[in-house]
Scaffold this motif. Structure first.
Motif, PDB file in Angstrom:
ATOM      1  N   ASP A  97      -7.806  -4.928   8.115  1.00 31.68           N
ATOM      2  CA  ASP A  97      -6.917  -3.722   7.290  1.00 31.68           C
ATOM      3  C   ASP A  97      -5.731  -3.706   7.737  1.00 31.68           C
ATOM      4  O   ASP A  97      -5.394  -2.845   9.008  1.00 31.68           O
ATOM      5  N   TYR A  98      -4.671  -4.330   7.432  1.00 26.03           N
ATOM      6  CA  TYR A  98      -3.218  -3.923   7.908  1.00 26.03           C
ATOM      7  C   TYR A  98      -2.630  -2.680   8.147  1.00 26.03           C
ATOM      8  O   TYR A  98      -2.314  -2.323   9.127  1.00 26.03           O
ATOM      9  N   ASN A 107      -4.333 -13.185   4.720  1.00 21.08           N
ATOM     10  CA  ASN A 107      -3.218 -12.389   3.884  1.00 21.08           C
ATOM     11  C   ASN A 107      -1.795 -12.420   4.297  1.00 21.08           C
ATOM     12  O   ASN A 107      -1.600 -12.632   5.367  1.00 21.08           O
ATOM     13  N   ALA A 109      -6.658  -7.581  13.798  1.00 18.18           N
ATOM     14  CA  ALA A 109      -7.400  -7.944  12.659  1.00 18.18           C
ATOM     15  C   ALA A 109      -8.727  -7.834  12.910  1.00 18.18           C
ATOM     16  O   ALA A 109      -9.639  -7.235  12.259  1.00 18.18           O
ATOM     17  N   TYR A 126      -9.865  -4.298  13.486  1.00 17.09           N
ATOM     18  CA  TYR A 126      -9.924  -3.418  12.596  1.00 17.09           C
ATOM     19  C   TYR A 126     -10.138  -3.992  11.063  1.00 17.09           C
ATOM     20  O   TYR A 126      -9.797  -3.517  10.057  1.00 17.09           O
ATOM     21  N   ASN A 127     -11.017  -4.970  11.172  1.00 16.35           N
ATOM     22  CA  ASN A 127     -11.691  -5.870   9.875  1.00 16.35           C
ATOM     23  C   ASN A 127     -10.472  -6.254   8.985  1.00 16.35           C
ATOM     24  O   ASN A 127     -10.783  -6.111   7.687  1.00 16.35           O
ATOM     25  N   GLN A 155      -4.676   0.134   8.803  1.00 20.42           N
ATOM     26  CA  GLN A 155      -5.266   0.528  10.013  1.00 20.42           C
ATOM     27  C   GLN A 155      -4.555  -0.016  11.272  1.00 20.42           C
ATOM     28  O   GLN A 155      -4.695   0.617  12.340  1.00 20.42           O
ATOM     29  N   PRO A 186       0.808  -1.389  -0.078  1.00 19.03           N
ATOM     30  CA  PRO A 186      -0.101  -0.172  -0.051  1.00 19.03           C
ATOM     31  C   PRO A 186       0.940   1.145   0.018  1.00 19.03           C
ATOM     32  O   PRO A 186       2.067   1.171   0.388  1.00 19.03           O
TER      33      PRO A 186
END
Length: 450
Positions: free
Chosen positions: A277-278, A252, A271, A274-275, A280, A47
């Motif tokens: 989302d790495y 992932n 995880a 924060y659903n 976040q 990202p």
């Protein structure tokens, strides 16, 4: 599991494990058994928010010497306040490292306190720091003062690790491919140990994959006489299985790789919060001991992958460097890079002995003991796999024995080998000597032809 990091022991019940795995990864029980993606480019996302951290670690690995000390904001490595070079040669001492750490933190803590109280920049250092904080509040400056971190450069150590890795990476990549994992994942060993199979940390991690004893017992044999963490082949198989389990649990690779350092239970909780989302998680998760090391573990890995993929760009001419010279100060010198592919493996059969295996492969018993970190040559188990070191070229094509020598008082194997113009390893192999000190006055040694 990095040697620099605190190790966490996190126990999960079977029901909790399955529930979290399905929530975090979005997998159904059927999809959880599907193959792990093996394409490195698609498996390891980068990202945009991670790019500054990846660039920072590339610089630490390839640009900054072990005499360079970089002071940064531990929560945002884009804020590089200064790079201090310590005059002199060779690795700095522990006291020099501690002094550099103290001086840099003290200097920039004072600057940030000055700016926090409304002081105007008075010199180049203060102006450089102030540019990172336009219109910042007092609290922002005070928080930055508490987030100072000094990072030592590792260019020389990383380069040695790259040379050393040539002995192990082909074997590791085959094992990871066999387990259905992206082969580039083996770069994680560069972050863990610099591909040093004898690495040990103060926290108790050991081997090329830096397993803690508690985690290792699930995958490896550890006893008074044998510690498979120190065996590169067995430890790599174990690391591949652990990473695969992390992936199937978390869904992932950013999470699975971070879990290798922080622990799967802790990352699963983050995880879930924060659903998955790495980015976040890295920005906001405040779990126990989730600090600089854990937040930067995946960026460090991405940086290592980049450097290994483009080694000629970052270390031009590395392949032409003499391996023994580059590793001259190591506690053990790996085989030269050009012979790395000749390291093989042998599965022990009932009735085998180390001396018989050594004879078949043309290596010494001592080299087998050293390669496999065995302390007792009689403790072999059928089914175990031995790493067979590459025989030295001189030993494989040795000339016939030309003369004999009677050992005299004060002789050492090293001294005899040097006077005869042969290598110590070759002299020991010809005479079937497994310990360099196993000499006695009057003993007859066969001196091989040069």
């Amino acid at each position: 599991m990095g040697s620099r990091r605190r190790k966490l022991s996190l126990l999960w019940t079977a029901g909790t494990f399955l529930a979290v795995a399905l929530i975090v990864s979005g997998l159904t029980p059927h999809s959880a058994r599907c193959a792990v993606p093996a394409s490195a480019d698609s498996a390891f996302p980068q990202p945009q928010a991670l790019q500054p951290a990846v660039r920072f670690w590339i610089d630490v690995f390839t640009r900054y010497s072990y005499r360079d000390f970089i002071i940064v904001d531990s929560t945002d490595v884009r804020r590089v306040y200064e790079v201090m070079h310590l005059p002199g040669f060779g690795p700095p001492s522990g006291s020099q490292i501690a002094q550099a750490d103290f001086e840099l933190k003290d200097k920039y803590r004072r600057i940030l306190y000055w700016l926090a109280e409304g002081g105007q920049p008075r010199n180049a250092d203060e102006r450089r720091v102030a540019k990172y904080f336009p219109h910042a509040s007092r609290e922002t400056f005070l928080k930055a003062a508490s987030n100072l971190r000094v990072q030592e450069g590792v260019r020389e150590r990383f380069m040695k690790g790259m040379v050393r890795s040539a002995r192990y990476r082909p074997m590791m990549r085959r094992i990871f491919a066999r387990e259905g994992l992206p082969p580039d994942l083996v770069a994680l060993a560069a972050v863990e140990s610099g591909f040093d199979p004898r690495a040990r940390s103060s926290a108790g991690a050991a081997g090329i994959w830096q397993f803690m004893r508690g985690t290792a017992r699930k995958y490896l044999h550890i006893s008074r006489y044998r510690d498979d963490r120190m065996n590169p082949y067995r430890a790599t198989v174990a690391a591949a299985r652990l990473l695969r389990e992390n992936y199937l649990m978390l869904g992932n690779w950013p999470l699975a790789i971070t879990a290798y350092d922080y622990g799967p239970g802790g990352i699963a909780r983050a995880a879930a919060q924060y659903n998955g989302d790495y980015v976040q998680i890295v920005k906001h998760y405040n779990g126990p001991h989730f600090g600089f090391a854990a937040r930067n573990y995946y960026p460090e890995f991405l940086a290592a992958v980049e450097v290994y993929r483009h080694s000629n760009r970052y270390f031009p001419g590395l392949n032409e460097i003499s391996t023994p010279l580059l590793l001259a100060d190591e506690h053990s010198t790996p085989a030269p890079v050009r012979h790395a592919e000749r390291v093989t493996h042998y599965r022990i059969r009932r009735g085998d002995t180390l001396s018989r295996i050594a004879h078949v492969y043309g290596v010494s018993v001592e080299s087998l003991l050293s390669e496999n970190d065995l302390s007792n040559p009689r403790r072999l188990r059928a089914g175990d796999v031995l790493a067979i070191p590459a025989a030295a070229p001189a030993a494989r094509h040795a000339a016939p024995v030309t003369h004999r020598y009677r050992v005299e008082r004060g002789d050492t194997l090293y001294g005899i080998a040097r006077r005869a113009g042969v290598s110590l390893r070759r002299l020991m192999a010809v005479n079937r000597i497994y310990r360099p000190r196993a000499l006695s006055i009057g003993m007859i040694l066969h001196i091989p032809g040069v």
